[in-house]
Structures are given as C-alpha cells and as structure tokens.
Write a protein that holds these residues in place. Structure first.
Motif, PDB file in Angstrom:
ATOM      1  N   GLU A  77      45.175  10.675  59.801  1.00 43.88           N
ATOM      2  CA  GLU A  77      46.444  10.503  59.082  1.00 43.88           C
ATOM      3  C   GLU A  77      46.670   9.085  58.583  1.00 43.88           C
ATOM      4  OE1 GLU A  77      49.819  13.443  60.626  1.00 43.88           O
ATOM      5  OE2 GLU A  77      49.230  11.907  62.086  1.00 43.88           O
ATOM      6  N   ILE A  78      46.168   8.135  59.334  1.00 42.03           N
ATOM      7  CA  ILE A  78      46.546   6.739  59.070  1.00 42.03           C
ATOM      8  C   ILE A  78      45.387   5.917  58.540  1.00 42.03           C
ATOM      9  CG2 ILE A  78      47.570   4.648  60.057  1.00 42.03           C
ATOM     10  CD1 ILE A  78      49.474   6.773  60.596  1.00 42.03           C
ATOM     11  N   THR A  79      45.617   5.316  57.407  1.00 44.21           N
ATOM     12  CA  THR A  79      44.732   4.282  56.877  1.00 44.21           C
ATOM     13  C   THR A  79      45.567   3.012  56.788  1.00 44.21           C
ATOM     14  OG1 THR A  79      43.390   5.829  55.603  1.00 44.21           O
ATOM     15  CG2 THR A  79      43.428   3.540  54.838  1.00 44.21           C
ATOM     16  N   LEU A  80      45.011   1.899  57.225  1.00 46.64           N
ATOM     17  CA  LEU A  80      45.740   0.630  57.120  1.00 46.64           C
ATOM     18  C   LEU A  80      45.188  -0.196  55.965  1.00 46.64           C
ATOM     19  CD1 LEU A  80      46.232  -0.414  60.872  1.00 46.64           C
ATOM     20  CD2 LEU A  80      47.856   0.679  59.321  1.00 46.64           C
ATOM     21  N   LEU A  81      46.048  -1.084  55.469  1.00 44.59           N
ATOM     22  CA  LEU A  81      45.741  -1.887  54.283  1.00 44.59           C
ATOM     23  C   LEU A  81      45.531  -3.339  54.687  1.00 44.59           C
ATOM     24  CD1 LEU A  81      45.666  -2.379  51.212  1.00 44.59           C
ATOM     25  CD2 LEU A  81      48.159  -2.297  51.216  1.00 44.59           C
ATOM     26  N   HIS A  82      44.330  -3.853  54.476  1.00 49.29           N
ATOM     27  CA  HIS A  82      44.013  -5.253  54.785  1.00 49.29           C
ATOM     28  C   HIS A  82      43.614  -5.990  53.519  1.00 49.29           C
ATOM     29  CE1 HIS A  82      44.241  -3.997  58.903  1.00 49.29           C
ATOM     30  NE2 HIS A  82      43.160  -3.258  58.833  1.00 49.29           N
ATOM     31  N   TRP A  83      43.304  -7.278  53.679  1.00 49.78           N
ATOM     32  CA  TRP A  83      43.022  -8.110  52.503  1.00 49.78           C
ATOM     33  C   TRP A  83      41.848  -9.038  52.764  1.00 49.78           C
ATOM     34  CZ3 TRP A  83      45.950  -6.630  48.470  1.00 49.78           C
ATOM     35  CH2 TRP A  83      47.100  -5.877  48.781  1.00 49.78           C
TER      36      TRP A  83
ATOM     37  N   LEU B  87      47.611   5.476  50.879  1.00 51.75           N
ATOM     38  CA  LEU B  87      46.597   4.596  51.471  1.00 51.75           C
ATOM     39  C   LEU B  87      45.346   5.389  51.829  1.00 51.75           C
ATOM     40  CD1 LEU B  87      48.503   2.101  53.827  1.00 51.75           C
ATOM     41  CD2 LEU B  87      47.770   1.782  51.467  1.00 51.75           C
ATOM     42  N   LYS B  88      45.563   6.618  52.301  1.00 49.13           N
ATOM     43  CA  LYS B  88      44.434   7.483  52.656  1.00 49.13           C
ATOM     44  C   LYS B  88      43.546   7.714  51.429  1.00 49.13           C
ATOM     45  CE  LYS B  88      43.995  11.592  55.595  1.00 49.13           C
ATOM     46  NZ  LYS B  88      42.821  12.009  54.859  1.00 49.13           N
TER      47      LYS B  88
ATOM     48  N   ASN C 121      55.287   5.393  62.062  1.00 51.08           N
ATOM     49  CA  ASN C 121      55.847   6.748  62.104  1.00 51.08           C
ATOM     50  C   ASN C 121      55.851   7.300  60.689  1.00 51.08           C
ATOM     51  OD1 ASN C 121      56.538   6.645  64.809  1.00 51.08           O
ATOM     52  ND2 ASN C 121      58.500   5.655  64.374  1.00 51.08           N
ATOM     53  N   LEU C 122      55.261   8.466  60.490  1.00 53.88           N
ATOM     54  CA  LEU C 122      55.186   8.989  59.119  1.00 53.88           C
ATOM     55  C   LEU C 122      56.409   9.833  58.797  1.00 53.88           C
ATOM     56  CD1 LEU C 122      51.388   9.790  58.790  1.00 53.88           C
ATOM     57  CD2 LEU C 122      52.630   7.661  58.473  1.00 53.88           C
ATOM     58  N   ASN C 123      57.584   9.182  58.753  1.00 52.33           N
ATOM     59  CA  ASN C 123      58.776   9.927  58.362  1.00 52.33           C
ATOM     60  C   ASN C 123      58.837   9.997  56.836  1.00 52.33           C
ATOM     61  OD1 ASN C 123      59.854   7.467  57.398  1.00 52.33           O
ATOM     62  ND2 ASN C 123      60.608   6.967  59.439  1.00 52.33           N
ATOM     63  N   GLN C 124      59.938  10.533  56.287  1.00 50.51           N
ATOM     64  CA  GLN C 124      59.931  10.880  54.852  1.00 50.51           C
ATOM     65  C   GLN C 124      59.804   9.663  53.942  1.00 50.51           C
ATOM     66  OE1 GLN C 124      62.696  10.523  56.504  1.00 50.51           O
ATOM     67  NE2 GLN C 124      64.492  10.314  55.230  1.00 50.51           N
ATOM     68  N   LEU C 125      60.193   8.474  54.434  1.00 46.42           N
ATOM     69  CA  LEU C 125      60.076   7.278  53.601  1.00 46.42           C
ATOM     70  C   LEU C 125      58.668   6.699  53.612  1.00 46.42           C
ATOM     71  CD1 LEU C 125      63.339   5.193  54.157  1.00 46.42           C
ATOM     72  CD2 LEU C 125      62.639   6.423  52.119  1.00 46.42           C
ATOM     73  N   TYR C 126      57.876   7.039  54.619  1.00 45.29           N
ATOM     74  CA  TYR C 126      56.561   6.405  54.788  1.00 45.29           C
ATOM     75  C   TYR C 126      55.389   7.341  54.582  1.00 45.29           C
ATOM     76  CZ  TYR C 126      59.100   2.339  56.205  1.00 45.29           C
ATOM     77  OH  TYR C 126      59.941   1.264  56.181  1.00 45.29           O
ATOM     78  N   ALA C 127      55.617   8.651  54.716  1.00 44.88           N
ATOM     79  CA  ALA C 127      54.503   9.592  54.542  1.00 44.88           C
ATOM     80  C   ALA C 127      53.815   9.449  53.178  1.00 44.88           C
ATOM     81  CB  ALA C 127      54.969  11.022  54.785  1.00 44.88           C
ATOM     82  N   PRO C 128      54.602   9.332  52.072  1.00 48.26           N
ATOM     83  CA  PRO C 128      53.937   9.199  50.766  1.00 48.26           C
ATOM     84  C   PRO C 128      53.093   7.932  50.679  1.00 48.26           C
ATOM     85  CG  PRO C 128      56.247   9.769  50.477  1.00 48.26           C
ATOM     86  CD  PRO C 128      56.065   9.425  51.922  1.00 48.26           C
ATOM     87  N   TYR C 129      53.599   6.840  51.258  1.00 45.32           N
ATOM     88  CA  TYR C 129      52.863   5.558  51.229  1.00 45.32           C
ATOM     89  C   TYR C 129      51.545   5.693  51.969  1.00 45.32           C
ATOM     90  CZ  TYR C 129      51.746   0.679  52.456  1.00 45.32           C
ATOM     91  OH  TYR C 129      51.119  -0.523  52.656  1.00 45.32           O
ATOM     92  N   TYR C 130      51.599   6.305  53.163  1.00 51.31           N
ATOM     93  CA  TYR C 130      50.378   6.435  53.957  1.00 51.31           C
ATOM     94  C   TYR C 130      49.426   7.471  53.385  1.00 51.31           C
ATOM     95  CZ  TYR C 130      51.564   2.841  57.227  1.00 51.31           C
ATOM     96  OH  TYR C 130      51.814   1.609  57.754  1.00 51.31           O
ATOM     97  N   ARG C 131      49.982   8.502  52.700  1.00 51.38           N
ATOM     98  CA  ARG C 131      49.096   9.449  51.993  1.00 51.38           C
ATOM     99  C   ARG C 131      48.357   8.705  50.896  1.00 51.38           C
ATOM    100  NH1 ARG C 131      52.996  13.600  52.557  1.00 51.38           N
ATOM    101  NH2 ARG C 131      53.985  13.023  50.600  1.00 51.38           N
TER     102      ARG C 131
END
Lengths: 135, 390
Positions: free
Chosen positions: A126-132, A23-24, A11-21
């Motif tokens: 909107e969503i990019t995921l982070l893998h390794w 990652l994008k 969920n891209l709420n205010q705590l996570y939107a910057p993180y996912y932006r």
C-alpha cells in the motif's frame, strides 16, 4: 509486531489515499481546487485560497530545489536508529508545493537551493515513500 | 492607555522544585504551584475565582477541588505550546479588565524528564504529542523520521542561515550567557555546572545546526502566578503589585505547517510585538530586561530580531560583547532560562520577571529594573508577549 522493527507509517484516510496511490504509481499528486484553480499541499478539507470544498487532484513535477533541510544524528523513533545519520529535505516543486522526504545522498553535503529529483521507495503493497537525491 | 493596561497585576508567584526525577504527576505539580502562588500573594486559595490552564490537561474541576475554590467565575485553556503560559497571563489580565473575575490563577508544568521526553526516541512520541496539523505530522513527516521540535526548528534555522548568512556563533553566545546567569539562580538545575566555550564547542550535534547545549533541558517542574485586580493587590497583597501593562498573541502564517509556510522565517511574535508595545504605551528602548522563551538558543536570536531589537540576520552581532548579560544593555534570561534553569513551559520566565521587578533577584538583580518583557514561543511559530512593570 514490535514497534522497533516497523517504520512509522501514514494513515490512508480519504485525504491521503489518493496521494499514496499516486506515489505507488510513481506520480506526485497534490490537491487542486476546481472552483479557483489553487494548488495546495498538504491536503486540507477546504481550498486554502477560496475556502470552497471542491478539491480534486493534479500531478506536479518530480524535480525541485531544496528549500530547507534537517540532519539528525539521533533517532526519535527506534526504527530510525539503524539508519543514522539521516536527513530530511523540504523540496520546492513550484506553485507553492513543498514536500518533505529523506535525502539519499551524503547528508553532510546538503545546501539550500540545490536541485533534487524524486526517488520512490516501495515499503509494502500500500505504501510507497517519496525521497530525494541530487539530479 | 488601553482598557487592559495596569488593571491587573501579578500578586503572587509559586514554583515547585525543579528536578530531573519525580514520582509526582504533572497535575500534582501544577496544583502545588498554584497553592504556592496564593500563599505568596497572601490570599486564601478558596477566594480564587478564575483559573487559566496553559498547555496541560488539568481541568478547572481539578483546581476547584485542590484549592477549595468557593465560586469559580472564569476558566480557560490555552493551547499554543510554549506560548501558552505568557498568553495565559495576558488572558487573565483581560478577564480581570472585563470584570469576569478578580483573582485568577495561571498555572502550568509537566514531567518533562520523568514523563515522555522529546529527546528519548520513545515510540510513544508519534502517538502522544499534542500538535496542530496532526494529520500532516502522521502522514507526511513521521514516516521520514521528522518527529520532534528540535527537528522542526532546524528547518527554520537552516533556511535562516542560508538567507541571512547570520553568524552561527550567536547561538554559542546565548548558551554561554544563560548558563552563566544560572550560576546565580538558587533554583537553576545547571547551577554549579558552568559552561566554557570549549564545553560548548565540543558538545555533539544532535540535529544540525543544534549542538546538545543549544537545546533546553528536560525537567519535572511547575510554576504559577496569581493575577489580581491591581487595586486589590495594592490593598491586600503581601508584595507590591507587578502591573501587566499590556501584551499580545500572534500566529505565523500557515500556523499548522512549517513546511508549506511560504516564508518559513515568518513568526507569530512579529505580529504580536508591535501590538504589545502599543497596548502598553512603551517603546523597545524602555525595556530594562527580557525573559525570552529559549527552548533553543537559535529561537532567542530570532525573537530578538522579530521583536525589533535588531534586523533579521543581525542578532549574533546584537548579542555580542555582553549586551545580553547581566550588567549589559539588555540582560536576558536572568534566571538561566529553559536552557539552564529549568523547562517550565515559559512560566518560569514570568516568575523571574516578577522577581526582578520586585527587586528580589539577589545577585542576579538587574539594576533599576522598572519595565520587563516576557515572551512565549509555541508549536510552529505561535508567539506571545507581555510587558510588566513595577
């Protein structure tokens, strides 16, 4: 859309939107306290160290060491069934920051302390995921 | 001796059948177990004046209605996952010591088989688990398939193996021992299903390093205890009181997030155990048996270490050669535990401890059982521990 065909998404709420932006843009951003300088992840309402509410975002390195991991032979949500076996690694990026993502190499060969680097997977607009994967 | 020591006792125990498949709701099971505990204690359900509700959403009003409680003076909900039952019994003892109530029901249960199962891969799992740090789960873990307890525990286990080089065969010992104990327990789901070493070693890995037989069973079950003032229990109870000598609850650092916990091996019970022993005025050497929360074989090993029976990494050695079997130096999970009796959120461990101390454990009786220890483990490392004696 059937639940089975969709991966669980954040969920891209205010705590996570910057993180996912971040990652994008293929950057890893985490929280930093402007009052005391403490860097923290996961994101919280207050500084974990000084409890102030003056948090901003800062970039961290994209290479780290595997602190621990999990290898799954069973899917706990239908979407993952087609991708078994899967593994998640918890990667230590320094400054107390650890991030979990899927491991893209041979899941039977994961060892604690091995060095890995970030790989970004664009899921949708909107969503990019982070893998390794290993360096 | 502390204020709480021996002021309250467990005067009654109640259990539903332990099954896989029921039409009953979790609430019905929990209320039935509560009534059974009152009957076992020999008291009127209406005379209960307190209720502690570990883990479930059953309300205090549900208990008032189902038991006909005339005057509820105390209630509490305890929400620390599998540590809730043991912590709930301790809370009841504390409330009694404070004079808030005299007869407190502590009842818990669930439809762990007929309802949502952790192992089933149902999409509901990402919506309905009650977890601390829910945002962290949804936004940072579920998208990567990290969804259920056995996966979180595997993060801890793999780091433990890396840091201590502990012998993985310790998990096999716990699995075989609890299955063996279940053969002697009339309520054990796995009674009549013995496990050999070959059975264990050929069971598939579900989440490394856990094989199928390292993981607790899914059951529909509830259990309850009736905690009373010890003097009343002595005067009116049907059984000799089982005294609550002491206990404690403890929380791991970063309790809402395993991944960012600086030392992932840190556990709540490390903090709780010395407090519990001190409150009861005993040392570990005086413990005759222990019912250790066993959602996974691995976590039994870790609790033995963190409580102080042995050092980190040494538990596989500690459990060898029958030490933790009935007849050994420290019998554990004498009923088969969550691994082989039933998963009753750890309340079955409290009930079994009471049976042992009453001398009612039949062929599974620990000789000269005088002092027992029960633990709970919840969520991402919450720990609870109580010490009981006869």
């Amino acid at each position: 859309m059937s639940e089975i065909s969709v991966r669980p998404l954040p969920n891209l709420n205010q705590l996570y939107a910057p993180y996912y932006r971040g990652l994008k843009e293929h950057k890893i951003l985490v929280q930093q306290c402007t009052a005391c300088g403490h860097i923290q992840w996961p994101p919280r309402d207050l500084c974990f160290s000084c409890h102030a509410n003056q948090l901003t975002w800062t970039e961290v390195p994209q290479v780290g060491k595997v602190y621990t991991y999990s290898v799954y032979y069973r899917a706990f949500h239908p979407w993952f069934k087609q991708h078994l076996p899967m593994a998640a690694v918890v990667v230590d990026l320094g400054e107390g920051v650890r991030i979990l993502g899927n491991y893209l190499g041979n899941v039977e060969k994961i060892v604690c302390e091995m060095e890995v680097k970030a790989v970004f997977e664009d899921i949708n607009n909107e969503i990019t995921l982070l893998h390794w994967e290993t360096t | 001796m502390k204020r709480i020591t021996d002021v309250a006792s467990i005067a009654g125990i109640g259990e539903t059948d332990y099954v896989r498949g029921t039409n009953k709701s979790a609430r019905a099971l929990i209320l039935e177990a509560a009534v059974a505990a009152c009957h076992d204690a020999g008291i009127e359900t209406e005379s209960v004046d307190g209720v502690v509700i570990p883990y479930s959403d059953v309300t205090n009003e549900d208990f008032v209605s189902a038991l006909g409680i005339r005057d509820l003076k105390f209630h509490a909900h305890v929400n620390i996952g599998g540590a809730s039952a043991t912590a709930g019994v301790l809370m009841a003892a504390g409330a009694i010591a404070a004079g808030l109530a005299d007869r407190i029901i502590v009842s818990t249960g669930w439809t762990g088989y007929s309802g949502l199962r952790f192992g089933a891969g149902n999409p509901e799992l990402i919506r309905s688990q009650k977890l601390p740090g829910a945002d962290f789960r949804t936004n940072l873990e579920f998208p990567y398939g990290m969804i259920v307890p056995m996966q979180w525990y595997s993060l801890h286990a793999n780091r433990w193996f890396h840091e201590t080089k502990a012998d993985p065969s310790g998990m096999e010992t716990v699995a075989l021992t609890t299955r063996r104990h279940a053969q002697l327990n009339p309520k054990a789901y796995m009674r009549g299903r013995p496990m050999t070493q070959e059975d264990y070693q050929s069971s598939p890995f579900v989440v490394k390093p856990f094989r199928l037989y390292d993981i607790c069973i899914e059951t529909d079950a509830a259990a309850a205890v009736l905690v009373m003032r010890s003097d009343e229990a002595r005067d009116y109870g049907r059984h000799s009181p089982i005294y609550i000598a002491g206990g404690a609850e403890g929380h791991a650092n970063h309790p809402d997030d395993l991944i960012s916990r600086p030392d992932i091996l840190n556990m709540g019970i490390t903090k709780a155990a010395p407090r519990a022993l001190e409150s009861a005025g005993i040392t570990l050497k005086e413990i005759d048996f222990a019912e250790i929360y066993d959602c996974f074989t691995f976590i039994v090993l870790r609790q033995l270490e963190e409580i102080g029976f042995c050092k980190r990494g040494e538990s596989p050695e500690f459990v060898k050669n029958g030490r933790i079997s009935l007849g050994g130096e420290l019998p554990i999970n004498t009923h088969g535990g969550l691994l082989s009796q039933a998963h009753v959120l750890g309340m079955n461990h409290v009930v079994e401890a009471v049976r042992q101390l009453r001398g009612d454990a039949g062929t599974a009786q620990v000789n000269n059982a005088h002092i027992g220890l029960v633990t709970g483990y919840g969520d991402f490392g919450d720990g609870s521990i109580i010490i009981l004696h006869n």
